[in-house]
Design an enzyme around this catalytic site. Structure first.
Site, PDB file in Angstrom:
ATOM      1  CG  ASP A  11      -1.936  -1.091   1.230  1.00  0.00           C
ATOM      2  OD1 ASP A  11      -2.123  -1.712   0.167  1.00  0.00           O
ATOM      3  OD2 ASP A  11      -2.553  -1.336   2.285  1.00  0.00           O
ATOM      4  N   GLY A  37      -2.275  -6.815   1.914  1.00  0.00           N
ATOM      5  CA  GLY A  37      -2.860  -7.921   1.161  1.00  0.00           C
ATOM      6  C   GLY A  37      -3.440  -8.877   2.192  1.00  0.00           C
ATOM      7  CE  LYS A  38      -9.925  -8.190   2.146  1.00  0.00           C
ATOM      8  NZ  LYS A  38     -10.032  -7.396   3.373  1.00  0.00           N
ATOM      9  CG  ASN A  41      -2.582  -7.950   6.031  1.00  0.00           C
ATOM     10  OD1 ASN A  41      -1.390  -7.655   5.882  1.00  0.00           O
ATOM     11  ND2 ASN A  41      -3.570  -7.109   5.753  1.00  0.00           N
ATOM     12  CG  ASN A 182     -17.953  -7.494   6.570  1.00  0.00           C
ATOM     13  OD1 ASN A 182     -18.838  -7.637   5.746  1.00  0.00           O
ATOM     14  ND2 ASN A 182     -16.912  -6.710   6.366  1.00  0.00           N
ATOM     15  N   GLY A 218     -18.377  -8.470  18.169  1.00  0.00           N
ATOM     16  CA  GLY A 218     -17.732  -9.777  18.184  1.00  0.00           C
ATOM     17  C   GLY A 218     -18.076 -10.578  16.957  1.00  0.00           C
ATOM     18  CB  ALA A 241      -5.285  -5.602   9.506  1.00  0.00           C
ATOM     19  CB  ALA A 242     -10.129  -5.780  13.084  1.00  0.00           C
ATOM     20  N   GLY A 243     -10.127  -7.803  10.691  1.00  0.00           N
ATOM     21  CA  GLY A 243     -10.662  -9.003  10.061  1.00  0.00           C
ATOM     22  C   GLY A 243      -9.564 -10.022   9.746  1.00  0.00           C
ATOM     23  CG  ASP A 244      -6.715  -9.337   6.823  1.00  0.00           C
ATOM     24  OD1 ASP A 244      -7.606 -10.029   6.287  1.00  0.00           O
ATOM     25  OD2 ASP A 244      -6.226  -8.337   6.281  1.00  0.00           O
TER      26      ASP A 244
HETATM   27  N1  LIG Z   1     -14.359  -2.084  17.975  1.00  0.00           N
HETATM   28  C1  LIG Z   1     -14.011  -3.349  18.252  1.00  0.00           C
HETATM   29  N2  LIG Z   1     -13.915  -3.769  19.535  1.00  0.00           N
HETATM   30  C2  LIG Z   1     -13.596  -5.055  19.827  1.00  0.00           C
HETATM   31  N3  LIG Z   1     -13.359  -5.989  18.883  1.00  0.00           N
HETATM   32  C3  LIG Z   1     -13.433  -5.637  17.600  1.00  0.00           C
HETATM   33  C4  LIG Z   1     -13.756  -4.304  17.197  1.00  0.00           C
HETATM   34  N4  LIG Z   1     -13.749  -4.234  15.853  1.00  0.00           N
HETATM   35  C5  LIG Z   1     -13.436  -5.481  15.416  1.00  0.00           C
HETATM   36  N5  LIG Z   1     -13.252  -6.321  16.458  1.00  0.00           N
HETATM   37  C6  LIG Z   1     -12.934  -7.757  16.385  1.00  0.00           C
HETATM   38  O1  LIG Z   1     -12.313  -8.039  15.147  1.00  0.00           O
HETATM   39  C7  LIG Z   1     -13.149  -8.911  14.378  1.00  0.00           C
HETATM   40  C8  LIG Z   1     -13.070  -8.543  12.923  1.00  0.00           C
HETATM   41  O2  LIG Z   1     -13.471  -7.201  12.739  1.00  0.00           O
HETATM   42  P1  LIG Z   1     -14.600  -6.772  11.706  1.00  0.00           P
HETATM   43  O3  LIG Z   1     -15.875  -7.354  12.158  1.00  0.00           O
HETATM   44  O4  LIG Z   1     -14.476  -5.317  11.556  1.00  0.00           O
HETATM   45  O5  LIG Z   1     -14.146  -7.576  10.403  1.00  0.00           O
HETATM   46  P2  LIG Z   1     -14.065  -7.102   8.886  1.00  0.00           P
HETATM   47  O6  LIG Z   1     -15.254  -6.270   8.573  1.00  0.00           O
HETATM   48  O7  LIG Z   1     -13.802  -8.305   8.080  1.00  0.00           O
HETATM   49  O8  LIG Z   1     -12.780  -6.196   8.958  1.00  0.00           O
HETATM   50  P3  LIG Z   1     -11.712  -5.839   7.821  1.00  0.00           P
HETATM   51  O9  LIG Z   1     -12.214  -4.563   7.259  1.00  0.00           O
HETATM   52  O10 LIG Z   1     -10.455  -5.689   8.624  1.00  0.00           O
HETATM   53  O11 LIG Z   1     -11.674  -6.964   6.850  1.00  0.00           O
HETATM   54  C9  LIG Z   1     -14.541  -8.774  14.975  1.00  0.00           C
HETATM   55  O12 LIG Z   1     -15.286  -9.943  14.717  1.00  0.00           O
HETATM   56  C10 LIG Z   1     -14.207  -8.584  16.437  1.00  0.00           C
HETATM   57  O13 LIG Z   1     -13.890  -9.813  17.038  1.00  0.00           O
HETATM   58 MG   LIG Z   2     -12.834  -8.452   6.236  1.00  0.00          MG
END
Ligand SMILES: Nc1ncnc2c1ncn2[C@@H]1O[C@H](COP(=O)(O)OP(=O)(O)OP(=O)(O)O)[C@@H](O)[C@H]1O
Ligand SMILES: [Mg+2]
Length: 308
Positions: A11, A37-38, A41, A182, A218, A241-244
């Protein structure tokens, strides 16, 4: 061993006072390089949590490719099967960001788009013996279909992150053990708004289990039963990257714990990733996840949420 077949990107983030209009030139304030990159990551996420991980994918024969490979290796990821291609550059996302947070992004898949069935066939024997296979939608879906059609029935456990959302038609859904959309992706994939009916539709199409990631709520497990697994309250700085982090952690935990305990572990990793800036720098280590899990009063997962 966890195998990840997916994308690696660089990036390029330029900070600008204002995003330029067509034909206009503005002075940028800074330029930073962020490996992402997912696929990469999720590989790094799982490796930092203690799993043996091999990454499979392609980068260009350019300095970005060198840096991405070095970064994966620095986290202990096996990169011996990563291919360097002449014909395409390393995947990039060119990002302009205003201080307001407004941004404009142009992605070039580059080498990621060349992760084709011929490459998958070359590395197939290695992913077929993995315990867990992590997949995402940043490489051609035909490649994912090719792999899923040929994998042995019972291993590896396949965890597919359907992001960015694309139609699942053409994929053998009954070879997906856990699909991890998500809420937005879940509704795009199914055309159905409610979480539970949308996830149940996917199960009726053959997917073996759905984990819906739900940010600060969650995650939800939709299998034979539906269970909400709450996450931990943290101070959010940047949710990139929370999702990753979640998917890497799920891959790591799914062979060691019950599905609900694995989701709780993944929630902790996702929550921690939101407490630091950036993608790969924010992916937590095992000790941090263990500390957070120990700090949160353990209640049986899936029990009704406490109302304070
Ligand atoms: N604000 C928050 N507080 C606590 N936990 C969080 C928070 N945001 C995300 N998480 C945790 O991280 C996980 C993945 O985040 P999210 O649901 O945003 O996934 P995503 O939409 O796939 O994200 P990304 O855009 O990174 O791909 C959630 O299921 C949760 O466990
Ligand atoms: Mg995601």
């Amino acid at each position: 061993m966890i195998a990840v077949l997916g994308s690696a990107n660089m990036d390029l983030v330029t900070e600008v006072a204002r995003i330029p209009r067509p034909g206009e030139t503005v002075a940028g304030e800074s330029l930073r390089y962020y490996p992402g990159g997912k696929g990469a990551n999720q590989a790094i996420a799982a490796a930092r949590l203690g799993s043996a991980v091999a990454f499979f994918g392609k980068v260009g024969r350019d300095p970005f490719g060198d840096r991405l490979i070095q970064g994966l290796r620095a986290d202990g990821v096996d990169v011996s099967a990563v291919a360097r291609v002449e014909e395409f550059p390393t995947g990039t996302a060119s990002i302009w960001v205003e201080r307001t947070g407004e941004n404009a992004i142009a992605c070039v898949p580059g080498a990621n788009g060349a992760v084709d069935a011929a490459y998958a066939a070359r590395i197939f024997d290695r992913i077929a013996v993995a315990d867990v296979l992590l997949l995402q939608f940043e490489i051609p879906l035909a490649t994912i279909a090719f792999v899923l059609e040929r994998l042995p029935k019972e291993r590896p456990i396949v965890i597919l992150d359907p992001a960015p959302a694309q139609s699942l038609s053409g994929l053998p859904l009954d070879r997906i053990d856990i699909l991890t959309p998500n809420r937005t992706e879940l509704s795009i994939l199914t055309g159905i708004d409610g979480l539970e009916p949308a996830a149940r539709r996917l199960l009726s199409l053959g997917v073996r289990g759905v984990v819906c990631k739900a940010g600060d709520q969650g995650a939800y497990w939709i299998g034979e039963t539906t269970t909400h697994v709450p996450t931990m309250a943290v101070e959010v700085v940047d949710s990139t990257a929370a999702g990753d982090a979640f998917n890497g952690a799920l891959g790591c935990a799914v062979t060691e714990r019950s599905i609900l305990e694995a989701i709780r572990f993944a929630n902790a990793a996702g929550a921690l990733a939101t407490t630091k800036h950036g993608a790969q720098p924010s992916l937590p280590r095992r000790s941090e996840v263990d500390r957070l899990l120990a700090a949160v009063p353990s209640r049986p997962v899936g029990s009704p949420r406490s109302r304070g």
